[in-house]
Design a protein around this motif. Structure first.
Motif, PDB file in Angstrom:
ATOM      1  N   PRO A 126     -43.249 -14.729  11.583  1.00 19.14           N
ATOM      2  CA  PRO A 126     -44.072 -15.610  12.410  1.00 19.14           C
ATOM      3  C   PRO A 126     -45.014 -14.788  13.287  1.00 19.14           C
ATOM      4  O   PRO A 126     -44.761 -13.604  13.529  1.00 19.14           O
ATOM      5  CB  PRO A 126     -43.059 -16.375  13.253  1.00 19.14           C
ATOM      6  CG  PRO A 126     -41.849 -15.528  13.253  1.00 19.14           C
ATOM      7  CD  PRO A 126     -41.858 -14.735  11.972  1.00 19.14           C
ATOM      8  N   PRO A 127     -46.109 -15.403  13.768  1.00 18.35           N
ATOM      9  CA  PRO A 127     -47.007 -14.677  14.673  1.00 18.35           C
ATOM     10  C   PRO A 127     -46.246 -14.184  15.905  1.00 18.35           C
ATOM     11  O   PRO A 127     -45.266 -14.795  16.328  1.00 18.35           O
ATOM     12  CB  PRO A 127     -48.052 -15.716  15.073  1.00 18.35           C
ATOM     13  CG  PRO A 127     -47.938 -16.802  14.057  1.00 18.35           C
ATOM     14  CD  PRO A 127     -46.537 -16.760  13.520  1.00 18.35           C
ATOM     15  N   ALA A 128     -46.707 -13.106  16.485  1.00 21.75           N
ATOM     16  CA  ALA A 128     -46.030 -12.519  17.652  1.00 21.75           C
ATOM     17  C   ALA A 128     -45.889 -13.506  18.802  1.00 21.75           C
ATOM     18  O   ALA A 128     -44.950 -13.424  19.575  1.00 21.75           O
ATOM     19  CB  ALA A 128     -46.779 -11.277  18.120  1.00 21.75           C
ATOM     20  N   THR A 129     -46.799 -14.469  18.909  1.00 23.05           N
ATOM     21  CA  THR A 129     -46.718 -15.447  20.001  1.00 23.05           C
ATOM     22  C   THR A 129     -45.711 -16.551  19.715  1.00 23.05           C
ATOM     23  O   THR A 129     -45.439 -17.367  20.565  1.00 23.05           O
ATOM     24  CB  THR A 129     -48.092 -16.099  20.248  1.00 23.05           C
ATOM     25  OG1 THR A 129     -48.523 -16.715  19.034  1.00 23.05           O
ATOM     26  CG2 THR A 129     -49.113 -15.079  20.709  1.00 23.05           C
ATOM     27  N   ASP A 130     -45.148 -16.573  18.510  1.00 23.15           N
ATOM     28  CA  ASP A 130     -44.215 -17.630  18.116  1.00 23.15           C
ATOM     29  C   ASP A 130     -42.785 -17.099  18.104  1.00 23.15           C
ATOM     30  O   ASP A 130     -42.085 -17.172  17.123  1.00 23.15           O
ATOM     31  CB  ASP A 130     -44.602 -18.163  16.728  1.00 23.15           C
ATOM     32  CG  ASP A 130     -43.931 -19.485  16.413  1.00 23.15           C
ATOM     33  OD1 ASP A 130     -43.431 -20.138  17.341  1.00 23.15           O
ATOM     34  OD2 ASP A 130     -43.908 -19.841  15.228  1.00 23.15           O
ATOM     35  N   GLN A 131     -42.363 -16.523  19.212  1.00 24.59           N
ATOM     36  CA  GLN A 131     -41.033 -15.962  19.312  1.00 24.59           C
ATOM     37  C   GLN A 131     -39.995 -17.026  19.622  1.00 24.59           C
ATOM     38  O   GLN A 131     -40.311 -18.037  20.217  1.00 24.59           O
ATOM     39  CB  GLN A 131     -41.001 -14.885  20.410  1.00 24.59           C
ATOM     40  CG  GLN A 131     -41.892 -13.696  20.100  1.00 24.59           C
ATOM     41  CD  GLN A 131     -41.507 -13.008  18.805  1.00 24.59           C
ATOM     42  OE1 GLN A 131     -40.342 -12.773  18.545  1.00 24.59           O
ATOM     43  NE2 GLN A 131     -42.490 -12.693  17.981  1.00 24.59           N
ATOM     44  N   PRO A 132     -38.732 -16.795  19.239  1.00 27.99           N
ATOM     45  CA  PRO A 132     -37.673 -17.752  19.559  1.00 27.99           C
ATOM     46  C   PRO A 132     -37.690 -18.060  21.056  1.00 27.99           C
ATOM     47  O   PRO A 132     -37.912 -17.185  21.883  1.00 27.99           O
ATOM     48  CB  PRO A 132     -36.391 -17.019  19.148  1.00 27.99           C
ATOM     49  CG  PRO A 132     -36.841 -16.066  18.085  1.00 27.99           C
ATOM     50  CD  PRO A 132     -38.246 -15.660  18.488  1.00 27.99           C
TER      51      PRO A 132
END
Length: 135
Positions: A126-132
């Motif tokens: 996932p994109p880096a901004t879409d972290q758990p």
């Protein structure tokens, strides 16, 4: 792909995955019929079930407000690959738009399958901004 032929979770625990469907005027589903259809289809095939759903907020706008960007559908599945195969076939039948995502964990890593103009792109980070925690 062949590396995904026998995906399951350790100790036979059910896999957790979630679908993110971009919200557009065309994809709004105020009666949540889409979630019900996904649940019915997964259960009928014996490959999983919907355990919840809700809005997933987008990034803050210039005025500081955050609006719903996706509908998120949480799913458990006895075998991850079986649920992924079913969802890859089912989601296009429900007219989900480009950008629809299926998130899951593979070998301890957060991965997603995403619909693009070329079809399903599989097991991408996932994109880096879409972290758990920011879903």
């Amino acid at each position: 792909t062949s590396t995904r032929a026998a995906l399951s979770t350790p100790d036979d625990r059910p896999a957790f995955l979630f679908v993110k469907i971009p919200l557009t005027r065309r994809t709004v589903d105020p009666l949540h019929q889409r979630e019900d259809r996904i649940d019915q289809a997964l259960r009928a095939r014996g490959v999983g079930m919907v355990i919840g759903w809700g809005d997933s907020l987008g990034a803050a706008r210039t005025d500081g407000k955050r609006i719903a960007e996706f509908i998120r559908i949480d799913i458990t599945a006895p075998v991850l690959n079986d649920a992924l195969v079913a969802l890859h076939a089912l989601l296009p039948e429900l007219d989900t738009p480009m950008g629809t995502q299926i998130h899951y964990t593979l070998d301890g890593q957060h991965r997603m399958d995403v619909v693009t103009e070329l079809g399903w792109q599989l097991a991408v980070p996932p994109p880096a901004t879409d972290q758990p925690g920011r879903r």
